[in-house]
Write an enzyme that holds these catalytic residues in place. Structure first.
Site, PDB file in Angstrom:
ATOM      1  N   HIS A 132      44.861  -0.922   6.091  1.00  0.00           N
ATOM      2  CA  HIS A 132      45.123   0.519   5.932  1.00  0.00           C
ATOM      3  C   HIS A 132      44.203   1.114   4.858  1.00  0.00           C
ATOM      4  CE1 HIS A 132      48.341   0.216   8.723  1.00  0.00           C
ATOM      5  NE2 HIS A 132      49.156  -0.467   7.927  1.00  0.00           N
ATOM      6  N   ASP A 145      43.939   3.645  15.233  1.00  0.00           N
ATOM      7  CA  ASP A 145      44.680   2.415  15.520  1.00  0.00           C
ATOM      8  C   ASP A 145      43.827   1.177  15.223  1.00  0.00           C
ATOM      9  OD1 ASP A 145      46.781   0.894  16.338  1.00  0.00           O
ATOM     10  OD2 ASP A 145      46.645   1.406  18.469  1.00  0.00           O
ATOM     11  N   LEU A 158      35.643  22.826   7.933  1.00  0.00           N
ATOM     12  CA  LEU A 158      36.458  21.950   8.789  1.00  0.00           C
ATOM     13  C   LEU A 158      37.926  22.183   8.476  1.00  0.00           C
ATOM     14  CD1 LEU A 158      36.487  19.403  10.749  1.00  0.00           C
ATOM     15  CD2 LEU A 158      36.784  18.029   8.687  1.00  0.00           C
TER      16      LEU A 158
HETATM   17  C1  FPP Z   1      47.472   2.041  13.029  1.00  0.00           C
HETATM   18  O1  FPP Z   1      47.070   0.740  12.751  1.00  0.00           O
HETATM   19  C2  FPP Z   1      47.403   2.826  11.825  1.00  0.00           C
HETATM   20  C3  FPP Z   1      48.475   3.407  11.224  1.00  0.00           C
HETATM   21  C4  FPP Z   1      49.849   3.306  11.709  1.00  0.00           C
HETATM   22  C5  FPP Z   1      48.319   4.147   9.990  1.00  0.00           C
HETATM   23  C6  FPP Z   1      47.054   4.935   9.816  1.00  0.00           C
HETATM   24  C7  FPP Z   1      46.915   5.117   8.376  1.00  0.00           C
HETATM   25  C8  FPP Z   1      45.760   5.133   7.668  1.00  0.00           C
HETATM   26  C9  FPP Z   1      44.430   5.086   8.282  1.00  0.00           C
HETATM   27  C10 FPP Z   1      45.791   5.184   6.180  1.00  0.00           C
HETATM   28  C11 FPP Z   1      46.771   6.103   5.535  1.00  0.00           C
HETATM   29  C12 FPP Z   1      46.491   7.522   5.830  1.00  0.00           C
HETATM   30  C13 FPP Z   1      46.215   8.489   4.931  1.00  0.00           C
HETATM   31  C14 FPP Z   1      46.030   9.865   5.412  1.00  0.00           C
HETATM   32  C15 FPP Z   1      46.059   8.259   3.521  1.00  0.00           C
HETATM   33  P1  FPP Z   1      48.118  -0.418  12.984  1.00  0.00           P
HETATM   34  O2  FPP Z   1      48.675  -0.797  11.662  1.00  0.00           O
HETATM   35  O3  FPP Z   1      49.113  -0.034  13.999  1.00  0.00           O
HETATM   36  O4  FPP Z   1      47.158  -1.540  13.508  1.00  0.00           O
HETATM   37  P2  FPP Z   1      47.543  -2.682  14.539  1.00  0.00           P
HETATM   38  O5  FPP Z   1      47.903  -2.015  15.840  1.00  0.00           O
HETATM   39  O6  FPP Z   1      46.274  -3.457  14.614  1.00  0.00           O
HETATM   40  O7  FPP Z   1      48.683  -3.451  13.937  1.00  0.00           O
END
Ligand code: FPP
Length: 243
Positions: A36, A19, A130
């Site tokens: 991201h 997150d 892993l």
């Molecule tokens: C939360 O941050 C993150 C997500 C909803 C997506 C996680 C995705 C990645 C790390 C990259 C894509 C994954 C792969 C496997 C290629 P948020 O956007 O909710 O952050 P915020 O709460 O600060 O808005």
């Protein structure tokens, strides 16, 4: 150097709610998508660090069933990142002995991604260092509901058999530790069955800045805790009566 041949389910199973990508980016004047992208870099670092820190199974929450509610452009960018990850990362996963599984629904993903997932799972199937599980279009409650629907056809049911229906794996180790970055303190429909006894670790670090030292801190705090699984301190666990 002799390679570690300990089976994955004898090493720790850690789940991570990644997150804070959006906040990390916005605070730097960058687009959320840039956050991201930085989050994918963190995935690479943590996948490399995990086996060296005693982790045999790592489950990462990449996209929840509720994430479809985000703006179309952000959803599309996340799907593109997933597509690139599958295309570009497989060779290094194979080289590092990582077995990849993707959990969650596949039928709503943009065209070609389900096939790319199946291909990546096939190519990495022999990895033993892993087990990397990436949750995409995932909801723990849906996984439990689907398992219950399948279980309805059975005449007898054990926890192990139900686990297999929930996780799609035989003998998957229960989750030992769930880490959530960015200061939020929720499980958000992640690993509700497998994580029934998981220890929880919340850190203020945003996912793009999370590194192997943060992972080591989370594991150190985990190892300091006393896990009793409902038993008593310093007494061996008695088997619970069967149902
Ligand atoms: C939360 O941050 C993150 C997500 C909803 C997506 C996680 C995705 C990645 C790390 C990259 C894509 C994954 C792969 C496997 C290629 P948020 O956007 O909710 O952050 P915020 O709460 O600060 O808005």
């Amino acid at each position: 150097m002799q390679s570690d041949v300990t089976p994955a389910n004898e090493k720790l199973h850690v789940g991570i709610i990644m997150d804070g990508n959006g906040r990390w980016a916005t605070r730097r004047g960058l687009s959320r998508v840039r956050g991201h992208e930085a989050g994918v870099e963190t995935i690479r670092r943590i996948v490399e660090a995990a086996p060296k820190q005693g982790i045999g199974t790592l489950t990462l929450y990449a996209f929840s069933t509720d994430n479809w509610r985000r703006p179309k452009a952000e959803v599309a960018a996340l799907m593109t990142l997933l597509r690139f990850y599958l295309a570009n990362e497989v060779q290094s996963l194979v080289k590092n002995g990582v077995r990849l599984s993707v959990i969650g629904r596949r039928d709503r993903l943009p065209e070609g991604i389900a096939a790319a997932i199946a291909g990546a799972e096939r190519v990495t199937a022999h990895g033993h260092a892993l087990h990397l599980r990436i949750a995409v279009d995932y909801s723990a409650r849906d996984a439990i509901l689907n398992a219950a629907a399948k279980a309805a056809a059975l005449t007898s049911l054990t926890r192990e058999a139900f686990s297999q229906l929930v996780t799609g794996e035989v003998g998957l180790r229960d989750v030992d530790l769930i880490i959530r970055t960015s200061g939020e303190k929720r499980l958000s429909d992640f690993l509700l069955w497998e994580g029934a006894y998981a220890e929880l670790h919340f850190t203020e670090r945003m996912w793009p800045e999370f590194d192997s030292a943060d992972l080591a801190d989370a594991l150190a705090s985990f190892h300091r805790r006393e896990r009793r699984f409902g038993g008593l301190q310093s007494l061996p666990l008695e088997p619970a009566p069967s149902l």
